[in-house]
Design an enzyme around this catalytic site. Structure first.
Site, mmCIF file in Angstrom:
data_model
loop_
_atom_site.group_PDB
_atom_site.id
_atom_site.type_symbol
_atom_site.label_atom_id
_atom_site.label_comp_id
_atom_site.label_asym_id
_atom_site.label_seq_id
_atom_site.Cartn_x
_atom_site.Cartn_y
_atom_site.Cartn_z
ATOM 1 N N SER A 1 1.353 -1.455 -0.031
ATOM 2 C CA SER A 1 0.289 0.500 0.159
ATOM 3 C C SER A 1 1.304 0.916 0.167
ATOM 4 O O SER A 1 1.743 1.245 0.515
ATOM 5 C CB SER A 1 -0.799 0.213 1.287
ATOM 6 N N TYR B 1 -1.461 -0.973 11.320
ATOM 7 C CA TYR B 1 -1.746 -2.190 9.871
ATOM 8 C C TYR B 1 -0.587 -1.113 8.811
ATOM 9 O O TYR B 1 0.312 -2.389 8.134
ATOM 10 C CB TYR B 1 -2.949 -1.164 9.135
ATOM 11 N N LYS C 1 1.978 -3.554 6.997
ATOM 12 C CA LYS C 1 2.436 -3.739 5.306
ATOM 13 C C LYS C 1 4.399 -3.866 5.259
ATOM 14 O O LYS C 1 4.869 -4.361 4.316
ATOM 15 C CB LYS C 1 2.276 -2.393 3.932
HETATM 16 P P1 NAD Z 1 -11.182 -7.399 1.604
HETATM 17 O O1 NAD Z 1 -11.287 -7.333 2.769
HETATM 18 O O2 NAD Z 1 -12.283 -7.016 0.138
HETATM 19 O O3 NAD Z 1 -10.718 -9.133 0.716
HETATM 20 C C1 NAD Z 1 -9.033 -9.383 2.404
HETATM 21 C C2 NAD Z 1 -9.340 -10.563 1.921
HETATM 22 O O4 NAD Z 1 -8.449 -11.847 2.754
HETATM 23 C C3 NAD Z 1 -11.060 -11.132 2.507
HETATM 24 O O5 NAD Z 1 -12.051 -11.978 1.368
HETATM 25 C C4 NAD Z 1 -11.134 -11.602 4.085
HETATM 26 O O6 NAD Z 1 -12.239 -12.815 4.078
HETATM 27 C C5 NAD Z 1 -9.635 -12.375 3.706
HETATM 28 N N1 NAD Z 1 -8.633 -12.754 4.654
HETATM 29 C C6 NAD Z 1 -8.817 -11.612 5.354
HETATM 30 N N2 NAD Z 1 -7.798 -11.975 7.340
HETATM 31 C C7 NAD Z 1 -7.791 -13.660 6.345
HETATM 32 C C8 NAD Z 1 -6.733 -14.731 6.250
HETATM 33 N N3 NAD Z 1 -6.434 -14.379 7.673
HETATM 34 N N4 NAD Z 1 -6.667 -15.934 6.247
HETATM 35 C C9 NAD Z 1 -7.455 -16.064 5.115
HETATM 36 N N5 NAD Z 1 -8.308 -14.828 4.661
HETATM 37 C C10 NAD Z 1 -8.302 -13.787 4.953
HETATM 38 O O7 NAD Z 1 -9.572 -6.231 1.279
HETATM 39 P P2 NAD Z 1 -9.580 -5.589 -0.371
HETATM 40 O O8 NAD Z 1 -9.884 -4.045 -0.099
HETATM 41 O O9 NAD Z 1 -9.151 -6.394 -1.415
HETATM 42 O O10 NAD Z 1 -7.891 -5.786 0.048
HETATM 43 C C11 NAD Z 1 -6.778 -6.366 -0.189
HETATM 44 C C12 NAD Z 1 -5.786 -6.091 -0.313
HETATM 45 O O11 NAD Z 1 -5.301 -4.678 -0.326
HETATM 46 C C13 NAD Z 1 -5.157 -6.431 1.384
HETATM 47 O O12 NAD Z 1 -4.018 -7.420 1.390
HETATM 48 C C14 NAD Z 1 -5.220 -4.939 1.762
HETATM 49 O O13 NAD Z 1 -4.809 -4.576 2.363
HETATM 50 C C15 NAD Z 1 -4.767 -4.046 0.479
HETATM 51 N N6 NAD Z 1 -4.714 -2.928 -0.129
HETATM 52 C C16 NAD Z 1 -6.304 -2.626 0.127
HETATM 53 C C17 NAD Z 1 -6.454 -1.429 -0.179
HETATM 54 C C18 NAD Z 1 -7.616 -0.246 0.059
HETATM 55 O O14 NAD Z 1 -7.642 0.225 0.189
HETATM 56 N N7 NAD Z 1 -8.997 -1.627 -0.219
HETATM 57 C C19 NAD Z 1 -4.933 -0.492 -0.589
HETATM 58 C C20 NAD Z 1 -4.295 -0.730 -0.307
HETATM 59 C C21 NAD Z 1 -3.914 -2.542 0.130
#
Ligand code: NAD
Ligand code: UDP
Length: 363
Positions: free
Chosen positions: A124, A148, A152
């Protein structure tokens, strides 16, 4: 290729799974469904004509992670699985370090023993230290300001050490700016639980009548209109970046970092304006104080991804708002709320494949 997608039922993961299937890859999803629904994968199947296979499991269950790597023996892993709410991470740092850092350690340990050494990781822009020098480039100083972000940062460092220790690894660290929007069909999108913290999902819920008005946090920032400026990136462009990174890792070992953003920033007022045009009415907003911890402005330089991956964001803020509105208006309450307690994995896969019609709903 056969790709294992952790967190593949989630917001960004489901869009990436769709593009992978459409490109002819085989997709296995590893997800504990803590923040997602099998409905997303069912719709991915309906849209692509190919079903992802769901392995229900927790990244904290090291034996299960090892087992799934051994069963699937994928060519590569895309690792989305993790917790992502900044505010919650301040309240529950141990939960965040466990889930994100230990979960990733379990994953790479299992990958190593299964001899799977190709990994794309969701990082991120939050790992960048606050800087007046914009746009942010990949070698800018790093310093996260909340638990958080620190998860990362720690994971990035672990992956760097791993790549140095064993030159057979191919690792892509993708630093996302602000992912928004949805698939243009409106069939899959972001389904936040509770009150959304992020701007675009909040606006979408105002537009659909679930919330009264948008609060604009701060009007005295040194930005072009005084409100906060961010680099919003369409989730479809972001998802495509993962396919391009996978292609690169197929040809190259080592560890790489790429910004995935548009390269320019949009203010809160301009996001509200774009969404108002998308939904056809001026959305109500109130100007309030700054949100503690927010910074005025940041946006990334995506040049490295363009030069090395041939990747570039194709969609602007109007398309982001239009597609987000399509998703929100088609699905005003998000995905159906299924009661998954006690439903075995093979029944969930039957549901995803369409061989089982429905799942019990809780609302
Ligand atoms: P999201 O919550 O929709 O997807 C994350 C998925 O991981 C979910 O389906 C959840 O059920 C699963 N999960 C969480 N913990 C778990 C575990 N211990 N075991 C198995 N599954 C697990 O989030 P997203 O927005 O799709 O984000 C995906 C990734 O991108 C994340 O790592 C997040 O930190 C990163 N990210 C997101 C953003 C944003 O703004 N959406 C920005 C930068 C980085
Ligand atoms: N923001 C806002 N009202 C909201 C949510 C966010 O004005 O209800 C502003 C916030 O101050 C920031 C921008 O919108 O300037 C993006 O915030 P978001 O939480 O979506 O992303 P992040 O702050 O993590 O970049």
């Amino acid at each position: 290729m056969h790709v294992l997608v952790t967190g593949g039922a989630g917001y960004i993961g489901s869009h990436a799974a769709l593009l992978l299937l459409e490109a002819g890859h085989r997709v296995s999803v590893f997800d504990n469904l803590s923040n997602s629904s099998p409905e997303a994968l069912k719709r991915v199947h309906q849209m692509s004509g190919s079903a992802p296979e769901l392995f229900v499991g927790d990244l904290l269950d090291a034996d299960r992670v090892t087992e799934v790597l051994e069963i699937t023996k994928p060519d590569a892993v895309i690792h989305f699985g993790g917790l992502k709410a900044v505010g919650e991470s301040v309240e529950k740092p141990i939960t965040y370090y466990q889930n994100n850092v230990v979960g990733t350690l379990n994953l790479i340990t299992a990958m190593e023993s299964a001899q799977v050494k190709r990994l794309v990781f969701s990082s991120s822009a939050t790992v960048y230290a606050e800087s007046k020098e914009l746009p942010l480039v990949e070698n800018a100083q790093r310093d996260a300001s909340n638990p958080y972000g620190r998860t990362k940062l720690h994971i990035e460092q672990i992956l760097e050490d791993l790549a140095v220790s064993d030159p057979q690894w191919s690792i892509a660290i993708l630093r996302y700016f602000n992912p928004v929007g949805a698939h243009p069909s409106g069939n899959i999108g972001e389904d936040p639980q509770g009150i959304p913290n992020n701007l675009m999902p909040f606006i979408a819920q105002v537009a659909v009548g679930r919330r009264n008005e948008v609060r604009v946090f701060g009007t005295d920032y040194p930005t072009y209109d005084g409100t906060g400026v961010r680099d919003y990136i369409h989730v479809m462009d972001l998802a495509q970046g993962h396919l391009d990174a996978l292609g690169y890792l197929n040809q190259n070992t080592g560890q790489y970092v790429w910004n995935l953003g548009t390269g320019s920033g949009t203010s809160v007022l301009d996001v509200i304006g774009a969404f108002s045009r998308a939904c056809g009415r001026q959305l109500p907003y109130e100007l309030v104080d700054r949100r503690p911890g927010d910074i005025a402005e940041y946006y990334g330089d995506p040049t490295t991804a363009r030069l090395e991956l041939g990747w570039k964001a194709e969609r602007g803020i109007e398309e982001m708002a239009r597609d987000m509105w399509k998703w929100q208006s088609n699905n005003p309450s998000g995905y159906p709320d299924y009661d998954l307690e006690g439903i075995p994995e093979d029944e969930l896969n039957k549901f995803i494949r369409g061989a089982r019609e429905s799942l019990p709903e809780t609302k």
